[in-house]
Design a protein around this motif. Structure first.
Motif, short mmCIF file in Angstrom:
data_model
loop_
_atom_site.label_atom_id
_atom_site.label_comp_id
_atom_site.label_asym_id
_atom_site.label_seq_id
_atom_site.Cartn_x
_atom_site.Cartn_y
_atom_site.Cartn_z
N CYS A 80 0.85 -1.19 0.00
CA CYS A 80 0.00 0.00 0.00
C CYS A 80 0.88 1.24 0.00
O CYS A 80 1.76 1.38 0.82
CB CYS A 80 -0.91 0.02 1.22
N CYS A 85 -0.08 5.06 5.00
CA CYS A 85 1.04 4.12 5.04
C CYS A 85 2.35 4.84 4.71
O CYS A 85 3.39 4.53 5.29
CB CYS A 85 0.82 2.95 4.08
N CYS A 121 -4.77 2.33 -0.75
CA CYS A 121 -5.26 1.97 0.59
C CYS A 121 -6.04 0.65 0.69
O CYS A 121 -7.03 0.43 0.01
CB CYS A 121 -6.13 3.08 1.14
N LEU A 122 -5.57 -0.24 1.57
CA LEU A 122 -6.22 -1.54 1.78
C LEU A 122 -6.95 -1.61 3.12
O LEU A 122 -7.22 -2.69 3.64
CB LEU A 122 -5.18 -2.66 1.69
N ALA A 124 -5.94 -0.74 6.17
CA ALA A 124 -5.12 -1.20 7.29
C ALA A 124 -4.20 -0.04 7.69
O ALA A 124 -3.05 -0.25 8.05
CB ALA A 124 -4.31 -2.42 6.88
N CYS A 125 -4.73 1.16 7.64
CA CYS A 125 -3.92 2.38 7.75
C CYS A 125 -3.33 2.59 9.13
O CYS A 125 -2.36 3.32 9.29
CB CYS A 125 -4.76 3.59 7.38
#
Ligand SMILES: Cc1cc2nc3c(=O)[nH]c(=O)nc-3n(C[C@H](O)[C@H](O)[C@H](O)COP(=O)(O)O)c2cc1C
Ligand code: FES
Lengths: 181, 435
Positions: A80, A85, A121-122, A124-125
């Motif tokens: 990401c 991230c 963005c996945l 899981a920030c």
């Protein structure tokens, strides 16, 4: 042919929707699982299963980044690169991959084992930097953790460092149970 | 105030809670379904939800019960509920936790919402990357079906609700409700022109409600404990209940914190998330996901409710709070977000499709110290020609980072451009290039 091998699964997928076309993305996933990517032959077959034209299938397949129309490596590393991230070091992860595996974004190792893709963005920030490899998330990456993940995958095909059911911050009593960090 | 008891994250914060049906039932799970099915009419359930003041947690904050009320009353055909589990707004990671740690709480909310709007089928549209989440939901659906909470003739009341998980495939725009419906129909995720709204012409052209995961997860609690209880939490009358805020960036303890709406950003960032990770002070924060305009340290005492954040010039949006420390380049940060929007623009509307590419190029030029004096005007002009001129709210979202950083940190842009100009003067010029 997908139909010969997965008739039951295909019927089950179709049964979820009153309109056949809704089964398109699920069937494209099935094709991807079978071949590692979506071949032209499977798109043609899916078109006939759903009574669509091949261009209708192609039109949808080309819109979505998770549907691969080309072969990718055995392990598809997706780092990401979005802001949250990046604030905590995702560019460094990309640099490790370049120096350790010798691949940049969009490249595959010569042995076909690893492909690197930079993604947005996945979700899981809060546990970045992070990457997804095939179906699994790996979060709170450090160089040491990254090395262990690559070693695990190369040796056994899977790594215990992947994330379990997500909760962050971890409640104290659970700390040892499902490590993310 | 900060020590308020969590509602949605309560079960999972107990050590050993696995999210199984047995665990969920042990903590009072599916009591709300038992309480209303066959006993309270669907219209009354909708009234309870209106009374609670619950507003959507997906971004727009629309009152949930009011939205349900838009479905045609006399319509005899099929209706649908879609649970929006796309969680695609950068900075947001709360639905993932609700899904993976307490799936039945969401399923119970879905059953209640379906009952209220008389829908017999619900689809959970979950972002494709949440493979684990999709598996957990499917397992939970199986458990609930066997126990009679989902399926035909729920608990012998004659009510039918079927729930299916539908995985997306990596497109931010599919979080937008009409793009979600297109995607669920097997098409490219291009937003539809509204009106007509999904309430009358939604999935397969049938009356449809789209609600966020967190919105739905609140429903069992509202039914069990009453709308008055819920309406007293937070910042009534307009922002009731708790919210799960996702804190990311340069703080000591990033993560999900469920707090009553109306606490200040200062409280969230410095008490819950442990404050800044180093000596460097806070420089900027984004209060509600990538689409929300940046705010400054002057805004730390703004209350975290829908109205207060809007009055401060931003929005509470999806609940994603991203904190940046002194030393972070705001132009670089805006570029990172702009790259996201450029990548994710679906291409349907020309102002957004073409404009995002121009914005990214101009921003890259400035960050790489090749900017020109007129670039700031170009940026402003582009932003003005995108916002409000697209089919969906993506257009407004994509200009937020640039517009707000230009507003609060304009000197940073100018400094980069000055550097570029100074370097340009030193660079040998081709004959005839200047003059
Ligand atoms: C570009 C864009 C992306 C969106 N992404 C999401 C998302 O990931 N999840 C979500 O719940 N809502 C998202 N929304 C909001 C939905 O359109 C919709 O308002 C929401 O799902 C309604 O549910 P609620 O009333 O419960 O909030 C997005 C909106 C836009 C314009
Ligand atoms: S920014 Fe990387 S997961 Fe959200």
């Amino acid at each position: 042919m997908l139909r010969d091998k997965y008739q039951e699964e295909i019927d089950e997928i179709l049964s979820r929707y009153p309109v056949r076309r809704s089964a398109l993305i699920p069937l494209l996933y099935l094709a991807q699982r079978e071949h590692g990517y979506i071949t032209e032959a499977s798109m043609t077959e899916i078109a006939s299963l759903l009574k669509l034209t091949p261009p209708q299938v192609y039109e949808t397949a080309t819109f979505y980044t998770m549907l691969n129309l080309k072969q990718v490596g055995k392990f598809h590393i997706q780092v990401c690169k979005s802001l949250m991230c990046a604030l905590v070091g995702s560019d460094t992860v990309v640099a490790w991959i370049k120096s350790k595996l010798g691949i940049g974004p969009g490249e595959t190792t010569a042995d076909g084992v690893f492909t690197l893709t930079l993604v947005e963005c996945l979700a899981a920030c809060g546990t970045g930097p992070m990457m997804q490899i095939n179906d699994d998330y790996y979060e709170c990456l450090t160089e040491d953790k990254f090395d262990r993940i690559v070693a695990d995958l190369t040796a056994t095909g899977s790594s215990a460092l992947k994330s379990g059911p997500f909760m962050w911050p971890e409640p104290l009593a659970m700390k040892s149970e499902r490590p993310i960090g | 105030m900060g020590q308020h008891e969590p509602i949605l994250l309560k079960n999972m914060s107990h050590p050993g809670y696995t999210g199984s049906l047995a665990d969920y039932e042990r903590t009072g799970g599916y009591q709300a379904v038992k309480k209303v099915m066959g006993k309270v009419s669907p219209a009354e359930v909708t009234q309870l939800v209106i009374k609670s003041g619950l507003r959507g947690r997906g971004g727009a904050g629309f009152p949930t019960g009011v939205k349900w009320g838009f479905l045609p009353k006399d319509y005899q055909g099929l209706r649908y509920l879609c649970c929006n589990a796309d969680e695609s707004e950068p900075g947001t990671f709360k639905d993932r936790q609700l899904i993976e740690r307490d799936p039945h709480q969401i399923l119970e909310g879905i059953v209640l919402a379906c009952y209220a709007i008389a829908a017999e089928t619900a689809y959970i549209y979950i972002r494709g990357e949440f493979v684990l989440g999709a598996r957990i939901l499917e397992k939970a659906i199986g458990e609930a079906r066997r126990a009679g909470y989902i399926g035909k003739n729920i608990l012998g009341t004659g009510v039918t609700v079927d729930i299916w998980v539908h995985r997306g495939a990596g497109a931010y725009i599919c979080g937008e409700e009409t793009a979600l419906l297109e995607s669920l129909e097997g098409k490219r995720g291009l937003p539809r022109v509204k009106p007509p709204f999904p309430a009358t012409h939604g999935l397969y052209n049938k009356p449809t409600v789209v609600n966020n995961v967190e919105t739905l997860a609140n429903l069992p609690h509202i039914i069990n404990r009453g709308p008055e209880w819920f309406a007293a939490i937070g910042s009534p009358p307009k922002s009731t209940g708790t919210r799960i805020f996702c804190v990311s960036g340069h703080v000591k303890r990033p993560g999900n914190y469920e707090v009553p709406m109306g606490i200040t950003f200062r409280e969230l960032i410095y008490e819950h998330a442990g404050g800044m990770r180093s000596e460097k002070p806070l420089k900027a924060f984004i209060p509600g996901g990538a689409s929300a305009p940046f705010l400054t340290p002057d805004h730390l005492d703004v209350k975290m409710d829908f109205e207060s954040v809007a009055a401060a010039g931003s929005m509470l949006g999806s609940g994603g709070v991203t904190v940046m420390e002194e030393g972070t380049s705001m132009v670089w940060a805006a570029l990172r977000l702009m790259e996201f929007f450029y990548h994710e623009s679906c291409g349907k509307c020309s102002p957004c499709r073409e404009g995002s590419s121009w914005l990214v190029q101009t921003m890259r030029r400035i960050v790489n110290k090749r900017g020109r004096a007129q670039d700031l005007e170009t940026l402003t002009d582009l932003c003005k020609n995108i916002a409000g001129r697209t089919v969906c709210a993506f257009g407004d979202a994509e200009v937020a980072p640039i517009m707000s950083t230009l507003k609060h940190w304009r000197p940073e842009y100018i400094a980069l451009i000055h550097e570029a100009e100074a370097a340009n003067l030193l660079r040998p010029q081709p004959v005839g290039a200047r003059g």
